[in-house]
Design a protein around this motif. Structure first.
Motif, PDB file in Angstrom:
ATOM      1  N   ALA A 170      -6.282  -3.812  -0.355  1.00 15.91           N
ATOM      2  CA  ALA A 170      -7.329  -4.281  -1.358  1.00 15.91           C
ATOM      3  C   ALA A 170      -7.524  -2.860  -2.223  1.00 15.91           C
ATOM      4  CB  ALA A 170      -8.556  -4.476  -0.801  1.00 15.91           C
ATOM      5  N   ASN A 171      -7.588  -1.684  -1.539  1.00 17.92           N
ATOM      6  CA  ASN A 171      -7.813  -0.248  -2.474  1.00 17.92           C
ATOM      7  C   ASN A 171      -6.363  -0.301  -3.309  1.00 17.92           C
ATOM      8  OD1 ASN A 171     -10.248   0.149  -1.348  1.00 17.92           O
ATOM      9  ND2 ASN A 171      -9.495   1.412   0.360  1.00 17.92           N
ATOM     10  N   ALA A 172      -5.110  -0.538  -2.518  1.00 19.50           N
ATOM     11  CA  ALA A 172      -4.142  -0.242  -3.535  1.00 19.50           C
ATOM     12  C   ALA A 172      -3.889  -1.160  -4.637  1.00 19.50           C
ATOM     13  CB  ALA A 172      -2.780  -0.519  -2.616  1.00 19.50           C
ATOM     14  N   ILE A 173      -4.315  -2.335  -4.467  1.00 20.50           N
ATOM     15  CA  ILE A 173      -4.485  -3.242  -5.720  1.00 20.50           C
ATOM     16  C   ILE A 173      -5.293  -2.920  -6.679  1.00 20.50           C
ATOM     17  CG2 ILE A 173      -4.844  -5.918  -6.279  1.00 20.50           C
ATOM     18  CD1 ILE A 173      -3.666  -6.494  -3.430  1.00 20.50           C
ATOM     19  N   GLU A 174      -6.781  -2.491  -6.192  1.00 21.72           N
ATOM     20  CA  GLU A 174      -7.624  -2.127  -7.347  1.00 21.72           C
ATOM     21  C   GLU A 174      -7.266  -0.734  -7.913  1.00 21.72           C
ATOM     22  OE1 GLU A 174     -10.126  -3.858  -8.283  1.00 21.72           O
ATOM     23  OE2 GLU A 174     -10.706  -2.283  -9.421  1.00 21.72           O
ATOM     24  N   THR A 175      -6.405   0.117  -7.342  1.00 24.11           N
ATOM     25  CA  THR A 175      -6.002   1.460  -7.889  1.00 24.11           C
ATOM     26  C   THR A 175      -4.782   0.825  -9.051  1.00 24.11           C
ATOM     27  OG1 THR A 175      -6.319   2.649  -6.057  1.00 24.11           O
ATOM     28  CG2 THR A 175      -4.740   3.464  -7.506  1.00 24.11           C
ATOM     29  N   MET A 176      -4.072   0.110  -8.636  1.00 21.96           N
ATOM     30  CA  MET A 176      -2.888  -0.284  -9.682  1.00 21.96           C
ATOM     31  C   MET A 176      -3.569  -0.878 -10.761  1.00 21.96           C
ATOM     32  SD  MET A 176       0.193  -1.822  -7.332  1.00 21.96           S
ATOM     33  CE  MET A 176      -0.531  -2.763  -5.539  1.00 21.96           C
ATOM     34  N   ARG A 177      -4.621  -1.786 -10.510  1.00 20.11           N
ATOM     35  CA  ARG A 177      -5.354  -2.540 -11.712  1.00 20.11           C
ATOM     36  C   ARG A 177      -5.907  -1.403 -12.708  1.00 20.11           C
ATOM     37  NH1 ARG A 177      -7.193  -8.017 -10.961  1.00 20.11           N
ATOM     38  NH2 ARG A 177      -7.461  -7.545  -9.012  1.00 20.11           N
ATOM     39  N   GLN A 178      -6.665  -0.595 -11.914  1.00 18.80           N
ATOM     40  CA  GLN A 178      -7.396   0.240 -12.893  1.00 18.80           C
ATOM     41  C   GLN A 178      -6.403   1.341 -13.531  1.00 18.80           C
ATOM     42  OE1 GLN A 178      -9.759   2.678 -10.125  1.00 18.80           O
ATOM     43  NE2 GLN A 178     -11.236   1.100  -9.824  1.00 18.80           N
ATOM     44  N   GLN A 179      -5.301   1.470 -13.234  1.00 15.43           N
ATOM     45  CA  GLN A 179      -4.211   2.165 -13.719  1.00 15.43           C
ATOM     46  C   GLN A 179      -3.511   1.289 -14.754  1.00 15.43           C
ATOM     47  OE1 GLN A 179      -3.852   5.822 -13.285  1.00 15.43           O
ATOM     48  NE2 GLN A 179      -5.627   5.533 -12.074  1.00 15.43           N
ATOM     49  N   ASP A 230       0.841  -1.260  -0.043  1.00 18.56           N
ATOM     50  CA  ASP A 230      -0.083   0.065   0.013  1.00 18.56           C
ATOM     51  C   ASP A 230       0.827   1.191   0.150  1.00 18.56           C
ATOM     52  OD1 ASP A 230       0.527  -1.094   2.422  1.00 18.56           O
ATOM     53  OD2 ASP A 230      -1.172  -0.526   3.528  1.00 18.56           O
ATOM     54  N   TYR A 231       2.206   1.373  -0.154  1.00 17.40           N
ATOM     55  CA  TYR A 231       2.938   2.400  -0.167  1.00 17.40           C
ATOM     56  C   TYR A 231       4.235   2.408  -1.388  1.00 17.40           C
ATOM     57  CZ  TYR A 231       0.556   3.700   4.165  1.00 17.40           C
ATOM     58  OH  TYR A 231      -0.490   3.930   4.606  1.00 17.40           O
ATOM     59  N   CYS A 232       5.169   1.710  -0.903  1.00 16.64           N
ATOM     60  CA  CYS A 232       6.200   1.560  -1.866  1.00 16.64           C
ATOM     61  C   CYS A 232       6.050   0.948  -3.086  1.00 16.64           C
ATOM     62  CB  CYS A 232       7.616   1.549  -1.049  1.00 16.64           C
ATOM     63  SG  CYS A 232       7.990   2.586  -0.007  1.00 16.64           S
ATOM     64  N   VAL A 233       5.408  -0.267  -2.738  1.00 17.72           N
ATOM     65  CA  VAL A 233       5.121  -1.245  -4.081  1.00 17.72           C
ATOM     66  C   VAL A 233       4.021  -0.171  -5.103  1.00 17.72           C
ATOM     67  CG1 VAL A 233       4.011  -3.295  -4.819  1.00 17.72           C
ATOM     68  CG2 VAL A 233       5.652  -3.400  -3.128  1.00 17.72           C
ATOM     69  N   LYS A 234       3.022   0.056  -4.377  1.00 13.07           N
ATOM     70  CA  LYS A 234       1.793   0.714  -5.271  1.00 13.07           C
ATOM     71  C   LYS A 234       2.376   1.803  -6.073  1.00 13.07           C
ATOM     72  CE  LYS A 234      -2.097   3.936  -4.253  1.00 13.07           C
ATOM     73  NZ  LYS A 234      -2.721   4.879  -3.414  1.00 13.07           N
ATOM     74  N   PHE A 235       3.382   2.654  -5.315  1.00 18.09           N
ATOM     75  CA  PHE A 235       3.656   3.979  -6.203  1.00 18.09           C
ATOM     76  C   PHE A 235       4.671   3.606  -7.107  1.00 18.09           C
ATOM     77  CE2 PHE A 235       1.400   5.750  -2.391  1.00 18.09           C
ATOM     78  CZ  PHE A 235       0.825   6.972  -3.201  1.00 18.09           C
ATOM     79  N   THR A 236       5.678   2.717  -6.932  1.00 16.33           N
ATOM     80  CA  THR A 236       6.590   2.191  -7.656  1.00 16.33           C
ATOM     81  C   THR A 236       5.611   1.734  -8.909  1.00 16.33           C
ATOM     82  OG1 THR A 236       8.125   1.605  -6.097  1.00 16.33           O
ATOM     83  CG2 THR A 236       8.291   0.364  -8.301  1.00 16.33           C
ATOM     84  N   VAL A 296       3.708  -5.638 -14.103  1.00 12.15           N
ATOM     85  CA  VAL A 296       2.939  -6.612 -13.543  1.00 12.15           C
ATOM     86  C   VAL A 296       3.117  -6.571 -12.061  1.00 12.15           C
ATOM     87  CG1 VAL A 296       3.089  -9.204 -13.284  1.00 12.15           C
ATOM     88  CG2 VAL A 296       3.370  -8.307 -15.442  1.00 12.15           C
ATOM     89  N   PHE A 297       2.103  -6.559 -11.363  1.00 13.06           N
ATOM     90  CA  PHE A 297       2.127  -6.707  -9.665  1.00 13.06           C
ATOM     91  C   PHE A 297       2.265  -7.905  -9.422  1.00 13.06           C
ATOM     92  CE2 PHE A 297      -0.697  -7.030  -6.115  1.00 13.06           C
ATOM     93  CZ  PHE A 297       0.138  -6.554  -5.140  1.00 13.06           C
ATOM     94  N   ILE A 298       2.837  -8.604  -8.727  1.00 10.00           N
ATOM     95  CA  ILE A 298       3.210  -9.960  -8.180  1.00 10.00           C
ATOM     96  C   ILE A 298       2.500 -10.197  -6.926  1.00 10.00           C
ATOM     97  CG2 ILE A 298       4.628 -11.952  -7.886  1.00 10.00           C
ATOM     98  CD1 ILE A 298       6.356 -10.787  -9.727  1.00 10.00           C
ATOM     99  N   ASP A 299       1.182 -10.510  -6.767  1.00 10.85           N
ATOM    100  CA  ASP A 299       0.295 -10.282  -5.672  1.00 10.85           C
ATOM    101  C   ASP A 299       1.036 -11.222  -4.456  1.00 10.85           C
ATOM    102  OD1 ASP A 299      -1.992  -9.802  -4.144  1.00 10.85           O
ATOM    103  OD2 ASP A 299      -2.688 -11.649  -4.435  1.00 10.85           O
ATOM    104  N   ASP A 300       1.309 -12.375  -4.678  1.00  9.21           N
ATOM    105  CA  ASP A 300       1.898 -13.096  -3.436  1.00  9.21           C
ATOM    106  C   ASP A 300       3.346 -12.946  -2.994  1.00  9.21           C
ATOM    107  OD1 ASP A 300       2.356 -14.293  -6.004  1.00  9.21           O
ATOM    108  OD2 ASP A 300       2.740 -16.224  -4.897  1.00  9.21           O
ATOM    109  N   GLY A 301       3.829 -12.033  -3.788  1.00 11.60           N
ATOM    110  CA  GLY A 301       5.147 -11.455  -3.478  1.00 11.60           C
ATOM    111  C   GLY A 301       5.235 -10.229  -2.732  1.00 11.60           C
ATOM    112  N   CYS A 302       3.978  -9.816  -2.444  1.00 13.37           N
ATOM    113  CA  CYS A 302       3.965  -8.514  -2.000  1.00 13.37           C
ATOM    114  C   CYS A 302       3.060  -8.634  -0.402  1.00 13.37           C
ATOM    115  CB  CYS A 302       3.213  -7.463  -2.428  1.00 13.37           C
ATOM    116  SG  CYS A 302       4.141  -7.162  -3.943  1.00 13.37           S
ATOM    117  N   ARG A 303       3.417  -7.864   0.521  1.00 11.86           N
ATOM    118  CA  ARG A 303       2.541  -7.646   1.730  1.00 11.86           C
ATOM    119  C   ARG A 303       2.338  -6.159   2.171  1.00 11.86           C
ATOM    120  NH1 ARG A 303       2.727 -12.168   0.557  1.00 11.86           N
ATOM    121  NH2 ARG A 303       2.623 -14.120   1.815  1.00 11.86           N
ATOM    122  N   GLY A 304       1.454  -5.932   2.965  1.00  8.17           N
ATOM    123  CA  GLY A 304       1.088  -4.441   2.948  1.00  8.17           C
ATOM    124  C   GLY A 304       1.111  -4.050   4.631  1.00  8.17           C
ATOM    125  N   VAL A 305       0.890  -2.845   4.754  1.00  7.39           N
ATOM    126  CA  VAL A 305       1.034  -2.048   6.057  1.00  7.39           C
ATOM    127  C   VAL A 305      -0.626  -2.075   6.814  1.00  7.39           C
ATOM    128  CG1 VAL A 305       1.484  -0.172   7.608  1.00  7.39           C
ATOM    129  CG2 VAL A 305       2.749  -0.798   5.606  1.00  7.39           C
TER     130      VAL A 305
END
Ligand code: VGL
Ligand code: ZN
Length: 212
Positions: A188-197, A153-159, A171-180
């Motif tokens: 969930a919102n971060a993943i949705e934003t990345m997908r929408q973009q 939800d921070y550094c992965v999302k903005f990268t 490509v966002f590798i879901d099981d290779g990431c964990r959030g705060v």
């Protein structure tokens, strides 16, 4: 099938973001085996490293009266108050012991300017300065980047969002990431934003299949 040059970007897999660390991400250590397993399948692997001076503006400690998790304005930007973390040349800023760093061809340090936070591995939060990551991968004819690490939800999302802005297939590798998850639903919102973009959301097993 992925035919163009691919780069794997490992985001902030550092001791302070692991369980027991200063800014521990729940289950953050679980991204390490995913990173290690994927690295041999990429022609180019790079890593980002959160690398703050002790007087960094993101540390609640440096703003008398501020609590961790509150938001203040710094240099015209909303700044979340974080615990002291990833201070340059400390154990907390080092990469996780179990991460295979010998496969990493270049490390991009970020958050080094005391005035600005830098969630993205490409630019600081105000887009004042580039880390060099964008030019580095472009010079190597990378068309697609795969991103994993901490925190979703921070550094992965903005990268991921900056990679998309720079024109990379991302490509966002879901099981290779964990959030705060400072607030419920942040991941969930971060993943949705990345997908929408425009990011592709994949599991590492799928990536392994497709990069064979
Ligand atoms: C991060 C908060 C502060 C991250 C870095 O790596 O996601 N989060 N500094
Ligand atoms: Zn930081």
């Amino acid at each position: 099938m992925y035919n163009s040059t691919n780069a794997l970007i490992l985001v902030d897999i550092q001791n302070d973001f692991l369980p027991g660390g200063a800014l521990a991400v729940p289950h953050g250590d679980e991204v390490i085996p995913v990173a290690n397993q994927l690295m041999p399948h990429f022609e180019l692997v790079v890593a980002t490293q959160d690398w703050h001076p002790r007087d960094h503006a993101s540390f609640a400690d440096n703003h008398p009266g501020q609590q961790i998790g509150s938001v203040i304005s710094v240099e015209g930007l909303d700044q979340i108050m974080w615990p002291v973390h990833c201070v340059q040349n400390t154990r907390g800023a080092e990469f996780a012991d179990d991460l295979n760093v010998d496969r990493v061809s270049y490390i991009f340090k970020k958050g080094t300017d005391p005035r600005y936070d830098s969630y993205s591995g490409f630019f600081d939060n105000g887009h004042h300065t580039a880390t060099g990551l964008g030019d580095f991968v472009k010079q190597r004819h990378v068309q697609r980047v795969f991103v994993l690490g901490l925190a979703t939800d921070y550094c992965v999302k903005f990268t991921v969002l900056d990679a998309l802005q720079l024109g990379f297939e991302t490509v966002f590798i879901d099981d290779g990431c964990r959030g705060v998850n400072l607030n419920d639903g942040d991941v969930a919102n971060a993943i949705e934003t990345m997908r929408q973009q425009g990011a592709d959301v994949r599991q590492s097993a799928q990536v392994l299949q497709e990069t064979k």
